[in-house]
Design a protein around this motif. Structure first.
Motif, PDB file in Angstrom:
ATOM      1  N   VAL A 163      -5.731  -7.423  14.349  1.00  0.00           N
ATOM      2  CA  VAL A 163      -4.311  -7.295  14.705  1.00  0.00           C
ATOM      3  C   VAL A 163      -4.146  -7.290  16.219  1.00  0.00           C
ATOM      4  O   VAL A 163      -3.255  -7.946  16.777  1.00  0.00           O
ATOM      5  N   ARG A 164      -5.027  -6.570  16.899  1.00  0.00           N
ATOM      6  CA  ARG A 164      -4.948  -6.501  18.367  1.00  0.00           C
ATOM      7  C   ARG A 164      -5.251  -7.850  18.997  1.00  0.00           C
ATOM      8  O   ARG A 164      -4.526  -8.317  19.883  1.00  0.00           O
ATOM      9  N   ILE A 165      -6.322  -8.500  18.543  1.00  0.00           N
ATOM     10  CA  ILE A 165      -6.748  -9.772  19.144  1.00  0.00           C
ATOM     11  C   ILE A 165      -5.659 -10.829  19.020  1.00  0.00           C
ATOM     12  O   ILE A 165      -5.402 -11.585  19.972  1.00  0.00           O
ATOM     13  N   TYR A 166      -5.022 -10.899  17.863  1.00  0.00           N
ATOM     14  CA  TYR A 166      -4.023 -11.946  17.635  1.00  0.00           C
ATOM     15  C   TYR A 166      -2.601 -11.496  17.979  1.00  0.00           C
ATOM     16  O   TYR A 166      -1.649 -12.266  17.788  1.00  0.00           O
ATOM     17  N   GLY A 167      -2.455 -10.277  18.480  1.00  0.00           N
ATOM     18  CA  GLY A 167      -1.145  -9.804  18.915  1.00  0.00           C
ATOM     19  C   GLY A 167      -0.108  -9.810  17.809  1.00  0.00           C
ATOM     20  O   GLY A 167       1.047 -10.188  18.038  1.00  0.00           O
ATOM     21  N   ILE A 168      -0.492  -9.360  16.621  1.00  0.00           N
ATOM     22  CA  ILE A 168       0.396  -9.414  15.455  1.00  0.00           C
ATOM     23  C   ILE A 168       1.306  -8.198  15.455  1.00  0.00           C
ATOM     24  O   ILE A 168       0.853  -7.050  15.521  1.00  0.00           O
ATOM     25  N   ASP A 169       2.592  -8.449  15.372  1.00  0.00           N
ATOM     26  CA  ASP A 169       3.610  -7.394  15.463  1.00  0.00           C
ATOM     27  C   ASP A 169       3.904  -6.845  14.066  1.00  0.00           C
ATOM     28  O   ASP A 169       4.844  -7.261  13.404  1.00  0.00           O
ATOM     29  N   LEU A 170       3.099  -5.889  13.626  1.00  0.00           N
ATOM     30  CA  LEU A 170       3.275  -5.307  12.305  1.00  0.00           C
ATOM     31  C   LEU A 170       4.350  -4.228  12.324  1.00  0.00           C
ATOM     32  O   LEU A 170       4.581  -3.580  13.346  1.00  0.00           O
ATOM     33  N   PRO A 171       5.022  -4.002  11.183  1.00  0.00           N
ATOM     34  CA  PRO A 171       6.004  -2.921  11.110  1.00  0.00           C
ATOM     35  C   PRO A 171       5.312  -1.566  11.220  1.00  0.00           C
ATOM     36  O   PRO A 171       4.104  -1.441  10.935  1.00  0.00           O
ATOM     37  N   PRO A 172       6.031  -0.515  11.613  1.00  0.00           N
ATOM     38  CA  PRO A 172       5.407   0.802  11.819  1.00  0.00           C
ATOM     39  C   PRO A 172       4.653   1.322  10.597  1.00  0.00           C
ATOM     40  O   PRO A 172       3.568   1.909  10.740  1.00  0.00           O
ATOM     41  N   ALA A 173       5.196   1.124   9.399  1.00  0.00           N
ATOM     42  CA  ALA A 173       4.523   1.636   8.201  1.00  0.00           C
ATOM     43  C   ALA A 173       3.169   0.973   8.003  1.00  0.00           C
ATOM     44  O   ALA A 173       2.196   1.623   7.603  1.00  0.00           O
ATOM     45  N   ARG A 229       1.283  -0.345  10.403  1.00  0.00           N
ATOM     46  CA  ARG A 229       0.400   0.155  11.462  1.00  0.00           C
ATOM     47  C   ARG A 229      -0.140   1.534  11.095  1.00  0.00           C
ATOM     48  O   ARG A 229      -1.307   1.846  11.354  1.00  0.00           O
ATOM     49  N   ALA A 230       0.708   2.357  10.458  1.00  0.00           N
ATOM     50  CA  ALA A 230       0.274   3.698  10.051  1.00  0.00           C
ATOM     51  C   ALA A 230      -0.809   3.615   8.982  1.00  0.00           C
ATOM     52  O   ALA A 230      -1.778   4.390   9.005  1.00  0.00           O
ATOM     53  N   VAL A 231      -0.664   2.687   8.036  1.00  0.00           N
ATOM     54  CA  VAL A 231      -1.692   2.521   7.004  1.00  0.00           C
ATOM     55  C   VAL A 231      -3.016   2.101   7.641  1.00  0.00           C
ATOM     56  O   VAL A 231      -4.075   2.645   7.321  1.00  0.00           O
ATOM     57  N   LEU A 232      -2.970   1.129   8.553  1.00  0.00           N
ATOM     58  CA  LEU A 232      -4.192   0.672   9.198  1.00  0.00           C
ATOM     59  C   LEU A 232      -4.829   1.759  10.054  1.00  0.00           C
ATOM     60  O   LEU A 232      -6.058   1.786  10.225  1.00  0.00           O
ATOM     61  N   ALA A 233      -4.013   2.666  10.569  1.00  0.00           N
ATOM     62  CA  ALA A 233      -4.547   3.740  11.413  1.00  0.00           C
ATOM     63  C   ALA A 233      -5.218   4.829  10.590  1.00  0.00           C
ATOM     64  O   ALA A 233      -6.032   5.599  11.113  1.00  0.00           O
ATOM     65  N   GLY A 234      -4.899   4.922   9.296  1.00  0.00           N
ATOM     66  CA  GLY A 234      -5.456   5.962   8.441  1.00  0.00           C
ATOM     67  C   GLY A 234      -6.606   5.461   7.595  1.00  0.00           C
ATOM     68  O   GLY A 234      -7.111   4.355   7.779  1.00  0.00           O
ATOM     69  N   ASP A 235      -7.008   6.291   6.632  1.00  0.00           N
ATOM     70  CA  ASP A 235      -8.117   5.913   5.756  1.00  0.00           C
ATOM     71  C   ASP A 235      -7.765   6.031   4.281  1.00  0.00           C
ATOM     72  O   ASP A 235      -8.644   6.003   3.416  1.00  0.00           O
ATOM     73  N   ALA A 236      -6.482   6.150   3.951  1.00  0.00           N
ATOM     74  CA  ALA A 236      -6.060   6.216   2.551  1.00  0.00           C
ATOM     75  C   ALA A 236      -6.120   4.828   1.919  1.00  0.00           C
ATOM     76  O   ALA A 236      -6.070   3.808   2.611  1.00  0.00           O
ATOM     77  N   ASN A 237      -6.229   4.806   0.594  1.00  0.00           N
ATOM     78  CA  ASN A 237      -6.241   3.551  -0.163  1.00  0.00           C
ATOM     79  C   ASN A 237      -7.310   2.588   0.351  1.00  0.00           C
ATOM     80  O   ASN A 237      -7.038   1.416   0.618  1.00  0.00           O
ATOM     81  N   PRO A 238      -8.550   3.029   0.482  1.00  0.00           N
ATOM     82  CA  PRO A 238      -9.590   2.131   1.015  1.00  0.00           C
ATOM     83  C   PRO A 238      -9.901   1.000   0.039  1.00  0.00           C
ATOM     84  O   PRO A 238      -9.877   1.180  -1.181  1.00  0.00           O
ATOM     85  N   ALA A 239     -10.201  -0.158   0.582  1.00  0.00           N
ATOM     86  CA  ALA A 239     -10.615  -1.286  -0.252  1.00  0.00           C
ATOM     87  C   ALA A 239     -12.034  -1.052  -0.745  1.00  0.00           C
ATOM     88  O   ALA A 239     -12.882  -0.554  -0.001  1.00  0.00           O
ATOM     89  N   PRO A 240     -12.326  -1.405  -1.990  1.00  0.00           N
ATOM     90  CA  PRO A 240     -13.697  -1.240  -2.487  1.00  0.00           C
ATOM     91  C   PRO A 240     -14.667  -2.142  -1.742  1.00  0.00           C
ATOM     92  O   PRO A 240     -14.295  -3.218  -1.264  1.00  0.00           O
ATOM     93  N   ALA A 298       0.830  -1.201   0.000  1.00  0.00           N
ATOM     94  CA  ALA A 298       0.000   0.000   0.000  1.00  0.00           C
ATOM     95  C   ALA A 298       0.864   1.250   0.000  1.00  0.00           C
ATOM     96  O   ALA A 298       2.030   1.222   0.411  1.00  0.00           O
ATOM     97  N   PRO A 299       0.332   2.387  -0.491  1.00  0.00           N
ATOM     98  CA  PRO A 299       1.090   3.644  -0.424  1.00  0.00           C
ATOM     99  C   PRO A 299       1.576   3.919   0.995  1.00  0.00           C
ATOM    100  O   PRO A 299       0.811   3.794   1.954  1.00  0.00           O
ATOM    101  N   GLY A 300       2.848   4.270   1.105  1.00  0.00           N
ATOM    102  CA  GLY A 300       3.453   4.489   2.411  1.00  0.00           C
ATOM    103  C   GLY A 300       4.209   3.290   2.938  1.00  0.00           C
ATOM    104  O   GLY A 300       4.905   3.386   3.949  1.00  0.00           O
ATOM    105  N   MET A 301       4.063   2.132   2.259  1.00  0.00           N
ATOM    106  CA  MET A 301       4.781   0.921   2.644  1.00  0.00           C
ATOM    107  C   MET A 301       5.776   0.536   1.553  1.00  0.00           C
ATOM    108  O   MET A 301       5.569   0.806   0.371  1.00  0.00           O
TER     109      MET A 301
END
Length: 443
Positions: free
Chosen positions: A236-246, A248-259, A152-155
């Motif tokens: 991600v929270r429930i399964y304790g998945i350690d995602l890279p910062p980029a 996590r930033a994508v998931l925290a935002g609303d850019a590039n939404p899935a149709p 995704a953009p930003g990654m």
């Protein structure tokens, strides 16, 4: 009509005489291999595609695809299609097949690489400029999530690699992993379908997921999911998945939404599941019956930790072997689906090997039980074996080789354990992928 209790048949008397138990033996290995082969043959694209050809368009026909079976699917489509076509599919290294009009690119799986990223860019470029008279045929199979590398953009690609590594180590079910992946991509979660619009799109799916939901296979590049970004964050929270910062930033935002599934661009699209675990298990059951062995299909959608699923299967096998219930021996127990492995150790091996190592420990000393667990694509995890064999003597033979089965299981080292006793099962790439295959013969 009410029947007095005194007239109802009572419980059958318990027999105190048990037939002699068979000796430990791997004599059923050839049978198990035949059942596996029957399952694989039932899922071969050449058998399924010819009966699922779309109507020829007035314009161009473009074939795209990704997955461990995509090259074989492309080859079968070429052979069956009687008009002009072009295209590109991406498959795993070593899984290619010769095609004349469709380019076959190879890339890394289960962690994406630069070759996959470059091939995905070329695939996207081919979707440019299509019109309503054109047809896009998407050939999708398991493994496409890693092979369609388009962060995704930003990654970066390194971020996408870190995401895949974290997901594979998490023990999360495939549906959860793919729901997260399709929020972190330029092409997953229906985005390829959006890029193909306004062309007509037909997706042919070889399903490797429990329940055969086509939007989950390969993270649904041409089929949108209803999972929202907020729901992906919660997973991600429930399964304790350690995602890279980029990521996590994508998931925290609303850019590039899935149709969304109700996007009008998808209104005329068509999806067909042409091969699945259910069909393959039915073929294996028929092959067992042809050899005079009744077969019971437990489920084609088994999920959960491989070692936990193994204990349940082992308990059932012990009950049949010792008490002839709930099935009467001889019998073959079949199951499919996709188990998971939460990495705790540093050993080698995939989920089928882990299942079988747990199974071997749980049937230690039980005679007359022989099992095969293997991945129908021919590769169990990251090693070269499809799976392994086990019987009631496996744990004893492992100890004789200096290996504690439970210690090997704790270290996730099923490959090393079964390699030491010569019980690995090798097939090479099979050309298809309908996920786990488990067969247990009880005599």
């Amino acid at each position: 009509m009410h029947v007095p209790a005194c007239l109802l048949p009572g419980p059958r008397p318990i027999s105190r005489v048990r037939p002699p138990e068979p000796e430990f033996s791997m004599q059923d290995r050839p049978l198990l291999q035949d059942l596996f082969q029957a399952a694989v043959e039932a899922a071969q694209p050449a058998r399924a595609i010819a009966g699922n050809l779309p109507e020829r368009p007035p314009g161009r026909t473009l074939v795209i695809g990704a997955g461990k079976a995509s090259a074989q699917m492309a080859r079968a489509f070429e052979a069956a299609w009687d008009g002009p076509l072009e295209g590109l599919v991406i498959t795993r290294y070593g899984y290619g097949a010769p095609c004349e009009r469709i380019e076959v690119a190879e890339a890394a799986h289960p962690v994406p690489d630069a070759a996959g990223e470059a091939a995905t860019r070329r695939l996207v470029d081919r979707l440019a400029g299509l019109g309503p008279d054109d047809l896009v045929v998407a050939l999708i199979s398991g493994g496409g999530s890693a092979l369609l590398a388009a962060p995704a953009p930003g990654m970066s690609l390194a971020d996408e690699q870190a995401v895949n590594t974290a997901l594979l180590a998490s023990g999360a079910p495939i549906g959860v992993m793919n729901a997260i992946r399709n929020q972190l991509s330029r092409v997953k979660g229906g985005r390829l379908a959006a890029l193909a619009s306004p062309a007509r799109l037909v997706t042919l799916v070889v399903s490797d997921v429990p329940g055969d939901d086509p939007s989950v296979v390969a993270s649904g590049p041409t089929i949108p999911q209803a999972v929202t970004r907020a729901e992906a964050r919660e997973l991600v929270r429930i399964y304790g998945i350690d995602l890279p910062p980029a990521a996590r930033a994508v998931l925290a935002g609303d850019a590039n939404p899935a149709p969304r599934p109700d996007d009008p661009r998808f209104a005329g699209n068509e999806v067909r599941v042409i091969a699945s675990a259910a069909l393959s298990l039915e073929a294996a059951a028929a092959a067992a019956a042809a050899r005079g062995l009744p077969a019971a299909i437990l489920s084609d959608a088994v999920e959960g930790e491989a070692r936990d699923v193994a204990r349940v299967h082992a308990a059932l096998a012990r009950e049949v072997a010792r008490r002839n219930r709930p099935f009467t021996r001889p019998v073959v127990l079949l199951s499919g689906g996709e188990t998971t492995v939460t990495l705790r150790g540093r050993g080698r091996g995939g989920r089928n090997g882990e299942f079988l190592l747990g199974f071997a420990a749980a049937i230690d000393g039980v005679a007359g039980v022989t099992a095969l667990a293997a991945d129908t694509d021919g590769i169990d995890g990251s090693e070269a074996n499809a799976g392994a064999f086990a019987d009631g003597s496996s744990a004893r033979r492992l100890r004789a080789a200096g290996i504690d089965p439970l210690a090997a299981l704790a270290d996730n080292d099923a490959y090393g354990a079964f390699e030491a006793v010569g019980d690995l099962f090798f097939t090479g790439p099979t050309g298809t992928n309908v996920n786990d295959f488990r067969a247990i013969v009880i005599r």
